[in-house]
Design an enzyme around this catalytic site. Structure first.
Site, short mmCIF file in Angstrom:
data_model
loop_
_atom_site.label_atom_id
_atom_site.label_comp_id
_atom_site.label_asym_id
_atom_site.label_seq_id
_atom_site.Cartn_x
_atom_site.Cartn_y
_atom_site.Cartn_z
N GLU A 291 27.11 7.66 2.86
CA GLU A 291 26.67 8.38 1.65
C GLU A 291 25.65 9.41 2.09
O GLU A 291 24.63 9.06 2.71
CB GLU A 291 26.10 7.40 0.62
CG GLU A 291 27.14 6.43 0.09
CD GLU A 291 28.41 7.11 -0.41
OE1 GLU A 291 28.31 8.20 -1.01
OE2 GLU A 291 29.50 6.57 -0.18
N CYS A 325 18.68 12.43 -3.16
CA CYS A 325 19.98 13.05 -2.95
C CYS A 325 20.52 13.59 -4.27
O CYS A 325 21.31 14.52 -4.29
CB CYS A 325 20.95 12.04 -2.35
SG CYS A 325 21.07 10.56 -3.35
#
Ligand code: NAP
Length: 520
Positions: A291, A325
């Site tokens: 990720e 993020c």
């Protein structure tokens, strides 16, 4: 064998309300307690034993870098190999431990985290520079991951309703994979570490945790908690040290069965590439969950409540100093409301309060380290050449790694500020001709993690649902703050493998299915 513990329906861990004097006082006391433990030395943990490295490195408090939070061992490739081999050796035993026992231990870990919430919050404040509410959200999410994955494990251990062939008993059972390497980032040093580790462990895998070198103390504290919860000491290995020194050894080891990584695009792609090459003696294809980064956009249509949109953009862009993020780093605004949006945005941003993370009430704290600050300041210089500086851009006084919340206007798709992940409190604002153009701009990225749209028009909402290509889309709300169970998290394109952490399918990343047909 311990029976399956009674579990109520999953619900998210409630947040503390720090405006209440009792909650505030408890947090102050935890900060004082944790402060008294700063500077201690921690060991590696390999095959159930404490191990020293070739030296130590310090993790620092980003609000006061002269303050050492913890001293940690520098592992080398030989120790990395030892850790993987140890995890591999213990896998047989742990994978055969009844799932009920693994679920029980996972819930024990949740219970201990809940008991020590303030203390973990304090470590997050002092080692990662999170303000109080951000730390509270991080610890709460860590508890949620334990509770949620424990319940999901019960689901995967329950019989699958298969078609039954005449004269057969047909089953599908889920088995763990093996020894895995867990590599979390520093920005959710507890929640992401706990999420990846507990998913692997509850599914029956053993792990080597390689925490970020910016936040190793939080990882060491969590490993202590796991042992206290009753996890066998050999199921978990802790390997601190630089990723550039031990990373390849962990990823390439032929006994590594999977790598669960969250971090930057460059490191994630390297891991993916190295893991794909079979090593001598390796008898499986390694599984990689990676990720990675984001360049997340919020689209602001002219048919919207502009104050709500501004509030959503501000909290998404500057929460934890933009070091998420999921942070909004691009606001794409319809030209009909562009100037008004910028005026209201600026008024809010200049009113944000910045200071040391441990002081209650600060909206922003420091960025994680000096390297990050330099990178962000470099992007600010680039921004001055590409667009128009609306506010911020400077470095507030003080010892910490502070960068002012910054807004650039007139940023265009070809600009680096539009395309590259900055990972700091810098927002690029771009003018869109209309809603079509706004969606086109939002999708103009190699990333596809989160996004939001502010509009009251149902047709535009429907179009965003279909056309805005991100793993996590939010309508008329901020683009950060995914909740376990409600917003399974993971991105498209180069944002990663879309593993959907905190979602019902996440444990499948750590399991393999075996079909069994028995002739009756
Ligand atoms: P990073 O620099 O990629 O580091 C992440 C982890 O990888 C750290 O533990 C690091 O250890 C380790 N590492 C470094 N080099 C390695 C190598 N060659 N092999 C194996 N491991 C290695 O990322 P970060 O700065 O910690 O985190 C910020 C990034 O994470 C941003 O890009 C952000 O968008 C992304 N992120 C994504 C998600 C998501 O769910 N998509 C969530 C959070 C963060 P060292 O610290 O020792 O270098």
């Amino acid at each position: 064998m311990s029976p399956l513990p009674k579990m109520e329906t999953f619900r998210n861990e409630p947040y503390r309300d720090f405006s209440l004097p009792s909650h505030r006082q408890a947090m102050e006391e935890a900060l004082a307690k944790v402060r008294s433990q700063l500077g201690q030395e921690y060991d590696l943990w390999i095959h159930g034993e404490r191990v020293k490295g070739s030296g130590v490195f310090a993790s620092l408090n980003p609000s006061h870098p002269s303050e050492i939070v913890g001293l940690h061992q520098k592992a080398d490739p030989a120790l990395a190999a030892r850790a993987v081999e140890s995890a591999h050796r213990y896998f047989k035993s742990w994978s055969r431990t009844p799932y009920e026992e693994r679920v029980h231990l996972t819930l024990q870990a949740a219970r201990l985290l809940r008991e020590r919430k303030d203390e973990f919050n304090a470590w997050l404040i002092l080692e990662a520079g999170k303000n109080w509410p951000e730390a509270e959200a991080d610890t709460s999410e860590a508890i949620d991951f334990c509770e949620y994955y424990a319940r999901q494990m019960v689901r995967f251990a329950s019989p699958e309703p298969l078609v039954q062939m005449p004269g057969e008993h047909d089953e599908l059972v889920y088995l763990p994979l093996g020894a895995g390497v867990i590599i979390p980032p520093w920005n959710f040093p507890l929640a992401i570490l706990v999420g990846m580790t507990m998913a692997a462990l509850v599914a029956g895998n053993t792990v080597v945790i390689k925490p970020s070198s910016d936040t190793p103390t939080i990882a060491a504290k969590f490993v202590e908690l796991l042992l206290e919860a009753g996890f066998p000491s050999q199921a978990v290995n802790l390997l601190t040290g630089s990723g550039s020194v031990v990373g390849d050894a962990l990823v390439e080891h032929p006994l590594t069965r999977f790598v669960s990584f969250t971090g930057s695009k460059d490191v994630g792609l390297r891991i993916n590439e190295l893991a794909a090459r079979p090593q001598k003696g390796q008898i499986w294809i390694k599984r990689v969950v990676a990720e990675m980064g984001g360049k997340d956009a919020i689209v602001v249509d002219h048919e919207t409540d502009l104050d709500q949109a501004v509030a959503g953009v501000v909290v998404s862009a500057y929460g934890f100093q933009g070091q998420k993020c999921s942070a909004c780093s691009r606001a794409i605004v319809d030209s009909k409301v562009y100037d008004e949006f910028l005026d209201r945005l600026k008024a809010r941003v200049v009113g944000l309060r910045q200071g040391p993370a441990e002081e209650y009430g600060n909206d922003l704290g420091p960025v994680i380290n000096e390297r990050a600050r330099k990178t962000i300041l470099n992007y600010i210089e680039i921004g001055k050449g590409e667009g128009r500086l609306v506010c911020g851009g400077g470095v507030p006084p003080g010892e910490g790694y502070f960068v002012e919340p910054t807004v650039f206007a007139e940023i265009e798709p070809r600009h680096r500020l539009f395309q590259e992940e900055i990972f700091g409190p810098v927002l690029a604002v771009t003018r869109a001709r209309d809603f079509d153009h706004a969606l086109e701009l939002a999708n103009d990225s190699e990333y596809g993690l989160t996004g939001a749209v502010y509009t009251k028009n149902p047709e535009k909402i429907a179009r965003a649902k279909q056309e805005f290509f991100v793993g996590n889309l939010y309508i008329n709300r901020k683009c950060t703050g995914a909740m376990v169970g409600a917003h399974p998290f993971g991105g498209f394109h180069l944002s990663g493998t879309d593993s959907k952490a905190g979602g019902p399918d996440y444990l499948l990343q750590f399991l393999q299915a075996k079909s069994i047909a028995t002739k009756l």
